[in-house]
Design a protein around this motif. Structure first.
Motif, PDB file in Angstrom:
ATOM      1  N   GLN A  16      45.980  32.421  48.706  1.00  0.00           N
ATOM      2  CA  GLN A  16      45.005  32.805  49.727  1.00  0.00           C
ATOM      3  C   GLN A  16      45.663  33.291  51.013  1.00  0.00           C
ATOM      4  O   GLN A  16      45.015  33.944  51.842  1.00  0.00           O
ATOM      5  N   ALA A  18      40.865  31.198  36.247  1.00  0.00           N
ATOM      6  CA  ALA A  18      41.812  31.058  37.361  1.00  0.00           C
ATOM      7  C   ALA A  18      42.565  29.736  37.260  1.00  0.00           C
ATOM      8  O   ALA A  18      43.779  29.666  37.507  1.00  0.00           O
ATOM      9  N   GLY A  19      41.864  28.663  36.883  1.00  0.00           N
ATOM     10  CA  GLY A  19      42.515  27.369  36.710  1.00  0.00           C
ATOM     11  C   GLY A  19      43.513  27.380  35.567  1.00  0.00           C
ATOM     12  O   GLY A  19      44.600  26.784  35.666  1.00  0.00           O
ATOM     13  N   TRP A  54      45.154  29.994  34.512  1.00  0.00           N
ATOM     14  CA  TRP A  54      46.323  30.752  34.961  1.00  0.00           C
ATOM     15  C   TRP A  54      47.227  29.908  35.868  1.00  0.00           C
ATOM     16  O   TRP A  54      48.448  29.977  35.768  1.00  0.00           O
ATOM     17  N   ARG A  55      46.617  29.117  36.736  1.00  0.00           N
ATOM     18  CA  ARG A  55      47.419  28.247  37.611  1.00  0.00           C
ATOM     19  C   ARG A  55      48.243  27.264  36.789  1.00  0.00           C
ATOM     20  O   ARG A  55      49.421  27.019  37.084  1.00  0.00           O
ATOM     21  N   TYR A  97      45.908  37.828  39.024  1.00  0.00           N
ATOM     22  CA  TYR A  97      44.543  37.333  38.807  1.00  0.00           C
ATOM     23  C   TYR A  97      44.136  36.323  39.885  1.00  0.00           C
ATOM     24  O   TYR A  97      43.065  36.450  40.489  1.00  0.00           O
ATOM     25  N   ILE A  98      44.995  35.314  40.123  1.00  0.00           N
ATOM     26  CA  ILE A  98      44.583  34.280  41.085  1.00  0.00           C
ATOM     27  C   ILE A  98      44.546  34.840  42.501  1.00  0.00           C
ATOM     28  O   ILE A  98      43.768  34.365  43.343  1.00  0.00           O
ATOM     29  N   TRP A  99      45.350  35.880  42.791  1.00  0.00           N
ATOM     30  CA  TRP A  99      45.299  36.512  44.113  1.00  0.00           C
ATOM     31  C   TRP A  99      43.959  37.214  44.298  1.00  0.00           C
ATOM     32  O   TRP A  99      43.305  37.064  45.335  1.00  0.00           O
ATOM     33  N   PHE A 131      41.245  36.559  42.596  1.00  0.00           N
ATOM     34  CA  PHE A 131      40.210  35.523  42.567  1.00  0.00           C
ATOM     35  C   PHE A 131      40.015  34.917  43.956  1.00  0.00           C
ATOM     36  O   PHE A 131      38.882  34.746  44.422  1.00  0.00           O
ATOM     37  N   GLU A 132      41.131  34.596  44.621  1.00  0.00           N
ATOM     38  CA  GLU A 132      41.042  34.015  45.957  1.00  0.00           C
ATOM     39  C   GLU A 132      40.408  34.990  46.946  1.00  0.00           C
ATOM     40  O   GLU A 132      39.604  34.590  47.797  1.00  0.00           O
TER      41      GLU A 132
END
Length: 473
Positions: free
Chosen positions: A335, A374-375, A377-378, A442-444, A446-447
């Motif tokens: 984030q 997202a979880g 991927w983390r 992806y998580i970037w 998503f945030e």
């Protein structure tokens, strides 16, 4: 005028005082022994002794047992460096031998100034001992003798370090005094000059005392003898620990004996990386018949040359280490990653990874709003970093320690090349890095989408409340 007269008197007093603390020159011819004192080279020799002490400590029973059970069992090493235990132990042996070879070169240079004929032939005896195990001058010490010698060298290192610090302080005081003597503006300088005069006097006495106790006033013969015996004993320890010249037992004991011995495969050519197969014993024997057996140091130097399939051969090991550390920070706090930081990361990518990344992201949608995905991927990125990031950190640490050594500092840890990205398979490493980039992408996103959604809802809520308030009023 009166102040200038005072300065002349002080200068005269200082000259007589300084001359009184200097060692008076003998009226006879300077002896050969006093000529052979190491003097300013004591600081270089002190660093050399520190490195020898560090090398001996790294070969202790506990450290060798730890080497056998920990570094070669690191998950990242097994995944992208090698899963051949004998090869990994061989790398450890080769790197330690290479470090000893460099230390031997420094000792050889110093030995040329010795009076003792055996010490002047140090290089010849050292190479002979390395290749044949023949200790002609009898310099190898027992463990008990070596420990006693180490305590003596450690004291020399400590006192010589104190001498260096005090000599720097003396120079600072003398420069300060010189500036005060050149300053004629204030009469308040008189007391300061006298105080400096007193400090310099006692500082010179301290420096003189430390020179007598440190390496400064030791002869080249005395110093090189200590160094030669130490490095011979260290080399003997390496050969014992790694079983150089011994056969390779079918299995290595988990609980080592008092000598903490490990035995890598005797023939370095049988070592394999994860990217290539083992050569057959018959083929190796045929190759050896047609070649001259290399010396001990030569064979270990060849073993440390990374194959073409590795990051070390491509000169990318340090670059990939920095890249992995940057991604690790971004994955930890996606984030906080801005568009500029994302572009800077992309600019760091080699062309091969860019191609892989484009292929992986081809056809991927623009939406990244699934919290479950997202979880996942983390979790996946955390598992990859758990085994990849230690190698990246070790690579940076290994490189920085070698840079510090060039400044005559001693490594504080015992990170070996096998624990870094230097011998890592390039294709496997790039696959792992590409996976990190896809997950980070992806998580970037998503945030960013979650932040934008929260902001949109906040704006709509505020607008609704304002509209309600205006209607009510």
């Amino acid at each position: 005028m009166a102040f200038e007269t005072l300065l002349v008197k002080v200068k005269t007093a200082l000259t007589h005082s300084f001359d009184s603390v200097k060692i008076s020159k003998p009226t006879i011819k300077i002896s050969k022994k006093s000529k052979s004192n190491v003097g300013f080279l004591s600081f270089e020799i002190s660093s050399l002794m520190s490195k020898l002490l560090h090398s001996w400590q790294s070969l202790s029973d506990n450290n060798i047992t730890r080497l056998r059970n920990e570094p070669i069992a690191i998950e990242g090493v097994r995944k992208i460096v090698s899963n051949d235990e004998s090869f990994l132990l061989g790398l450890a042996c080769a790197e330690m031998a290479e470090n000893v070879r460099f230390l031997g070169k420094s000792i050889s240079r110093l030995s040329k100034r010795c009076d003792d004929s055996n010490l002047r032939r140090f290089e010849h005896f050292f190479d002979e001992f390395a290749d044949t195990g023949l200790d002609t001058p009898g310099w190898v010490l027992s463990c008990k003798e070596m420990e006693a010698r180490n305590k003596k060298m450690d004291r020399y290192v400590t006192v010589t370090a104190t001498l260096y610090k005090d000599m720097v302080e003396l120079t600072t005081l003398e420069n300060c005094l010189e500036k005060c003597l050149q300053d004629h503006e204030s009469s308040t300088k008189e007391q300061k000059i006298m105080d400096l005069h007193e400090k310099i006097f006692w500082q010179r006495q301290e420096v003189k005392y430390l020179k007598e106790r440190s390496l400064w006033n030791r002869s080249f013969d005395t110093v090189v003898s200590m160094l030669a015996r130490s490095i011979f004993t260290i080399l003997a320890r390496i050969k014992l620990v790694f079983g150089v010249g011994h056969g390779c037992p079918p299995s290595l004991p988990r609980s080592l004996s008092a000598s903490a011995t490990v035995y890598p495969t005797e023939n370095p050519s049988t070592y394999s990386f994860v990217s290539g197969p083992l050569k057959s014993t018959k083929l190796l024997e045929e190759e050896q018949k047609d070649s001259v057996r290399p010396g001990f140091f030569e064979s270990n130097s060849k073993l440390l040359k990374p194959p073409a399939s590795t990051l070390g051969a491509a000169a990318l090991s340090l670059h990939y280490a920095n890249l992995i550390i940057v991604m690790m920070k971004m994955i930890k706090s996606p984030q906080l990653v801005g568009v500029d930081a994302r572009d800077d990361l992309y600019a760091m990518l080699p062309n091969s990874i860019r191609s892989n990344l484009r292929a992986r992201l081809k056809g991927v949608g623009f939406s990244a709003s699934d919290p479950v995905l997202a979880g996942e991927w983390r979790d996946a990125l955390g598992r990859i970093l758990a085994w990849l990031s230690p190698l990246a950190h070790n690579m940076i640490k290994w490189q920085s320690e070698r840079s510090f050594e060039q400044q005559n500092l001693v490594p504080k840890t015992s990170v070996l090349l096998l624990q870094t990205l230097f011998f890592a398979n390039q294709e496997k490493t790039e696959a792992a890095v590409t996976e990190l980039l896809v997950g980070l992408n992806y998580i970037w996103r998503f945030e960013r989408e979650m932040t934008a959604k929260a902001l949109f809802e906040s704006v709509n809520l505020n607008g609704f409340l304002n509209l309600q308030n205006s209607i009510s009023s």
